[in-house]
Design an enzyme around this catalytic site. Structure first.
Site, short mmCIF file in Angstrom:
data_model
loop_
_atom_site.label_atom_id
_atom_site.label_comp_id
_atom_site.label_asym_id
_atom_site.label_seq_id
_atom_site.Cartn_x
_atom_site.Cartn_y
_atom_site.Cartn_z
N SER A 226 35.01 39.68 28.84
CA SER A 226 34.64 40.77 29.76
C SER A 226 35.89 41.51 30.22
CB SER A 226 33.89 40.22 30.96
OG SER A 226 32.66 39.65 30.57
N GLU B 115 38.82 42.88 34.99
CA GLU B 115 38.98 41.43 34.97
C GLU B 115 40.23 41.07 34.18
OE1 GLU B 115 36.43 37.59 33.40
OE2 GLU B 115 35.40 39.21 34.44
#
Length: 311
Positions: free
Chosen positions: A231, A303
């Site tokens: 991600s 992230e």
């Protein structure tokens, strides 16, 4: 610039080095994105004496004013094309699990997937949600990794770190110190040595089945098709939907910059299609953020961590 060869020679007098060491080491060899320039000095201490050698190294580096970057599995970072100045301390040889009445202790360099497999083999459940996840246990604790509705902090009881005196000490896990993909260690200048988890006796066969299902799910989502960091952005529940869906609805899947691309099959994966640079990846991340903010008003939080010398 401090002479790093002389610095390592000085450290070896205090604590002899075993392991691997390389000057001007390509960091593309040590990240799942397969990008990154040269590290001035890359060191992977051997398992025997890892805490003692690491303490000596950090103390000497502090006294000499040399920065040290702690490397786990390299699964959530993009290293600059200009590389990393100073020392990269690689925890990859510091691996293993041990068991006692306080729980299971897992050394920080242990791959998360290997830890899930090892504990399932002991009929201990709790870590199977990490099955198939690239990266190390130390990185998972540092990030408070979360997937399949479970976070590392849900089962973490203690973390062993090197304190300010460069000696090991244990820190009790306080739930209030953790949040979504946040841990107190992100605010500390320390090295995570190991973590202790409270696991529950369960059927090893069922645990292995669950772990296999997690790996299969990751594979079906294309996490292993190309080099990536999984991600790219955190999910924000305030946005009402996962980040991948937001990016998808804006028609950004397949968006490219150089060799970096938003995966055509998943809006929250950025992949290295071959020959991507770190600058390509960072530029694509910023473009996605800008387009999402303009079209939907959402400020996406990466992230991925961008580390090294970005100029």
């Amino acid at each position: 610039m401090v002479n790093l060869r002389k610095l390592t020679e000085k450290i070896n007098i205090e604590y002899p080095f075993t392991g691997e060491l390389s000057f001007d080491e390509p960091m593309a060899r040590h990240t799942t994105f397969k990008v990154g320039g040269l590290a001035d000095l890359w060191i992977r201490p051997g398992r025997d004496g890892f805490p003692e050698y690491t303490g000596c190294l950090l103390r000497a580096a502090r006294d000499a004013g040399v920065p040290v970057f702690i490397l786990g599995g390299g699964a959530n970072i993009v290293v600059s094309d200009r590389g990393i100045r100073g020392i990269v301390l690689d925890t990859g040889a510091w691996t293993g699990c041990s068991y006692d009445d306080r729980g299971v202790r897992i050394l920080s360099g242990t791959p998360a997937d290997a830890a899930a497999e090892e504990t399932a083999g002991k009929n201990l459940g709790g870590l199977e949600f990490l099955a198939g996840m690239p990266g190390s246990i130390g990185g998972a604790v540092w990030m408070n990794a979360r997937c399949y509705e479970k976070s590392v902090s849900d089962i973490l009881t203690e973390t062993e770190i090197l304190g300010g005196d460069y000696l090991p000490r244990w820190v009790t896990a306080n739930p209030g110190d953790f949040a979504y993909k946040l841990s107190p260690f992100q605010r500390m200048d320390t090295v995570i040595l190991s973590a202790r988890f409270a696991l529950e006796k369960q059927s090893g066969e069922l645990l292995r089945e669950t772990a296999a299902a997690r790996r299969a799910d990751r594979e079906s989502k294309g996490q292993y098709r190309f080099p990536s960091a999984g991600s790219a952005f955190k999910n924000n529940r305030d946005f009402g939907k996962p980040t991948g869906k937001i990016v998808d609805e804006l028609g950004l899947k397949g968006l490219r910059r150089g060799g970096a691309q938003v995966a055509p099959w998943h809006g929250n994966f950025i992949i290295n299609t071959g020959g991507a640079t770190a600058a390509d990846i960072r530029g694509l991340v910023e473009e996605i953020r800008e387009k999402t903010a303009a079209a939907a008003g959402f400020i996406l939080e990466p992230e991925i961590l961008f580390v090294g010398d970005w100029g």
